[in-house]
Design an enzyme around this catalytic site. Structure first.
Site, PDB file in Angstrom:
ATOM      1  N   HIS A  40       8.191  -2.558   2.245  1.00  0.00           N
ATOM      2  CA  HIS A  40       7.910  -1.125   2.109  1.00  0.00           C
ATOM      3  C   HIS A  40       9.166  -0.304   1.835  1.00  0.00           C
ATOM      4  O   HIS A  40       9.235   0.460   0.867  1.00  0.00           O
ATOM      5  CB  HIS A  40       7.246  -0.593   3.378  1.00  0.00           C
TER       6      HIS A  40
ATOM      7  N   HIS B  83       0.816  -1.216   0.000  1.00  0.00           N
ATOM      8  CA  HIS B  83       0.000   0.000   0.000  1.00  0.00           C
ATOM      9  C   HIS B  83       0.850   1.267   0.000  1.00  0.00           C
ATOM     10  O   HIS B  83       0.369   2.333  -0.390  1.00  0.00           O
ATOM     11  CB  HIS B  83      -0.972   0.001   1.179  1.00  0.00           C
TER      12      HIS B  83
ATOM     13  N   ASP C 239       8.569  -7.225   8.413  1.00  0.00           N
ATOM     14  CA  ASP C 239       7.293  -6.528   8.324  1.00  0.00           C
ATOM     15  C   ASP C 239       7.383  -5.246   7.499  1.00  0.00           C
ATOM     16  O   ASP C 239       6.411  -4.867   6.844  1.00  0.00           O
ATOM     17  CB  ASP C 239       6.794  -6.201   9.737  1.00  0.00           C
TER      18      ASP C 239
ATOM     19  N   LYS D  70       0.552   5.572  -2.228  1.00  0.00           N
ATOM     20  CA  LYS D  70       0.509   6.899  -1.620  1.00  0.00           C
ATOM     21  C   LYS D  70       0.816   7.979  -2.652  1.00  0.00           C
ATOM     22  O   LYS D  70       1.654   7.792  -3.543  1.00  0.00           O
ATOM     23  CB  LYS D  70       1.481   6.979  -0.440  1.00  0.00           C
TER      24      LYS D  70
ATOM     25  N   LYS E  48       8.515   1.049  15.787  1.00  0.00           N
ATOM     26  CA  LYS E  48       7.270   1.302  16.507  1.00  0.00           C
ATOM     27  C   LYS E  48       7.571   2.001  17.828  1.00  0.00           C
ATOM     28  O   LYS E  48       8.671   1.918  18.351  1.00  0.00           O
ATOM     29  CB  LYS E  48       6.518  -0.005  16.738  1.00  0.00           C
TER      30      LYS E  48
END
Length: 497
Positions: free
Chosen positions: A239, A177, A234, A181, A347
């Site tokens: 990404h 995803h 992840d 953007k 995170k």
């Protein structure tokens, strides 16, 4: 758009309810879903159509302010039209009886048919084979695969083989995803649509590149899944490497699916391998401990993991999963030789922000003594979130009499302020691309496997050298060793956000 059947496996899950259905509602609201288009959710929940429509209605109303760009509440004929498109089929994909789904869909005809696999990757092969056996697949059916696509090179190849036994490569849409953007796509226009930048886009003018994806949230209810993944699997392997590819790729002959993906593959194949001592020197792993985020006390990763498992204090202490990664990469080709690419993601960091920073080299000599010995170098910042836009840091004269007083000043393009309209969510754009049959912003099999080929030695070295994650306080910018990683080269992380 022509009429379509959009079948969402995992249709009651978090991704479907939080992203896919709001995105489809917004595209329907704007008139992009053809008359007769159906959205079929597949899950084991036991809901009928009316129950599922009520569930989606409630979720859309509850979450509308988050995804609508305001305080819009779905209602009226537009909402009713969308809800009428929804159907639910109860199915355990491991079962042999797919008759309810095949009876609803019928044989493939002139309608576009999309199978969206918002499910665990280990089920991808079973779903594809089951769909073929149920007679709902033909050579025009498209399948969308969510990440993570495997946990290493071998498992990625296994999934690709299973899916590829049913679907040809041109029917498979591996979604990331981040590539949907607005700023990411604008990077292509910025580079290849402006004569200003492309002549400078090389090692002779660029000092280094930074790519940051910073999250202020923790792992929350994903802790159990996340502990088997970690930040490298992840985020970095997919990404961040995809963003690196778009920064570093050569101009394609034209913007189409194969042209862009061919150039991205060349970048992945040009990445200098990180192995052995290079991994120890050029990578940093971190794991968050207790701290403050936005003024609120938050627990450690180990505490969240133990709570998700109803575990013990020992589980808190022994997890070696990283929630933060910083690394130094190099693209070994003529355009980029010697230019470091610094990647970091984590995170429970200080801010929620994603950006690409292209740091140009400084002018060779300052003729403005009032400024000091060195003028700050130009810097191009592409903000992916939260406020998508582009900022070019330049040197300008401070207005006023009394001589030349240079100051650093940004040229700022905020998409929201400049263009006014709500920016579509990445999933809105990518779902429409699947319906249009446009694969440009999706990953090809050879890209996935090239990315794993580069990332896997890092994981293996961490395991073999017992390189444990460095602790960092929640609400910070990560471990101190991540700062040392870039400062060792005489550079600093861009933390303007």
């Amino acid at each position: 758009m022509d009429p379509a059947d959009i079948v969402v496996f995992g249709g009651t899950g978090d991704l479907a309810m939080r992203k896919l259905l709001p995105s489809l509602y917004l595209r329907d609201r704007d008139g992009q879903l053809g008359a007769g288009t159906r959205i079929v959710a597949v899950s084991r929940s036991g809901l009928d159509d009316a129950d599922y429509r009520d569930k989606v209605d409630s979720e859309l109303r509850r979450t509308a302010p988050r995804w609508s760009g305001g305080d819009e509440v779905p209602e009226g004929p537009t909402l009713r039209r969308f809800l009428d498109r929804l159907h639910h089929v109860t199915l355990d994909v491991a079962d042999d009886d797919w008759s309810q789904l095949s009876d609803l869909l019928g044989k493939p005809d002139d309608r576009i048919r999309v199978l969206y696999l918002a499910s665990a990757p280990q089920l991808f092969g079973r779903i594809c084979v089951g769909s073929e056996q149920a007679g709902i697949v033909d050579d025009r059916t498209r399948v969308v695969l969510e990440k993570p696509l495997g946990t290493d090179l071998a498992s990625a190849r296994e999934i690709n083989d299973e899916v590829g036994s049913v679907f040809a490569e041109e029917q498979i849409y591996r979604i990331d995803h981040y590539l949907g953007k607005e700023t990411v796509q604008n990077l292509l226009v910025l580079r290849f649509g402006n004569s200003l930048f492309e002549p400078l886009w090389n090692a002779s003018q660029i000092d280094h590149v930074q790519i940051t994806v910073s999250e202020s949230i923790g792992v929350g209810n994903r802790a159990d899944y996340y502990d088997g993944s970690g930040a490298l699997r992840d985020m970095v392997q997919n990404h961040l490497l995809q963003l690196l590819c778009l920064v570093a790729m050569e101009p394609p002959a034209k913007i189409d699916g194969e042209g862009v993906r061919n150039e991205k593959l060349k970048v992945l194949q040009s990445l200098k391998p990180l192995e052995g001592a290079d991994v120890v020197r050029d990578t940093v792993r971190g794991q968050y401990v207790e701290g403050l985020v936005d003024g609120e006390a938050v627990p450690s990763y180990g505490t969240e993991l133990a709570e998700s498992r109803a575990g013990t204090e020992r589980e808190r202490e022994t997890s070696t999963t990283e929630t933060f990664v910083a690394l130094r990469a190099e693209v070994a080709n003529w355009r980029w030789a010697g230019v470091p690419f610094y990647l970091r993601t984590g995170k429970r960091l200080a801010k929620h922000a994603s950006e690409i920073v292209v740091q140009f080299k400084p002018v060779p000599h300052s003729i403005f003594p009032a400024f000091g010995e060195e003028i700050p170098a130009n810097r191009l910042v592409l903000r992916l979130q939260p406020d998508e836009g582009v900022r070019l840091h330049m040197t300008a004269k401070q207005p006023g009499p009394g001589g030349i007083r240079p100051i650093a000043a940004p040229l700022d393009l905020s998409f929201a302020r400049t263009f006014g309209d709500r920016l579509p969510d990445a999933y809105e754009r990518l779902l429409m691309d699947v319906l249009r049959g446009n694969p440009t912003l999706f990953m090809r099999r050879d890209e996935i496997e090239a990315a794993w080929t580069w990332a896997e030695p890092i994981m293996r070295t961490w395991e073999s050298t017992d390189q444990r994650p460095r602790p960092y306080a929640a609400g910070s910018f990560g471990p101190a060793s991540a700062t040392a990683l870039i400062e060792r080269d005489g550079r600093a992380w861009h933390e303007e956000y």
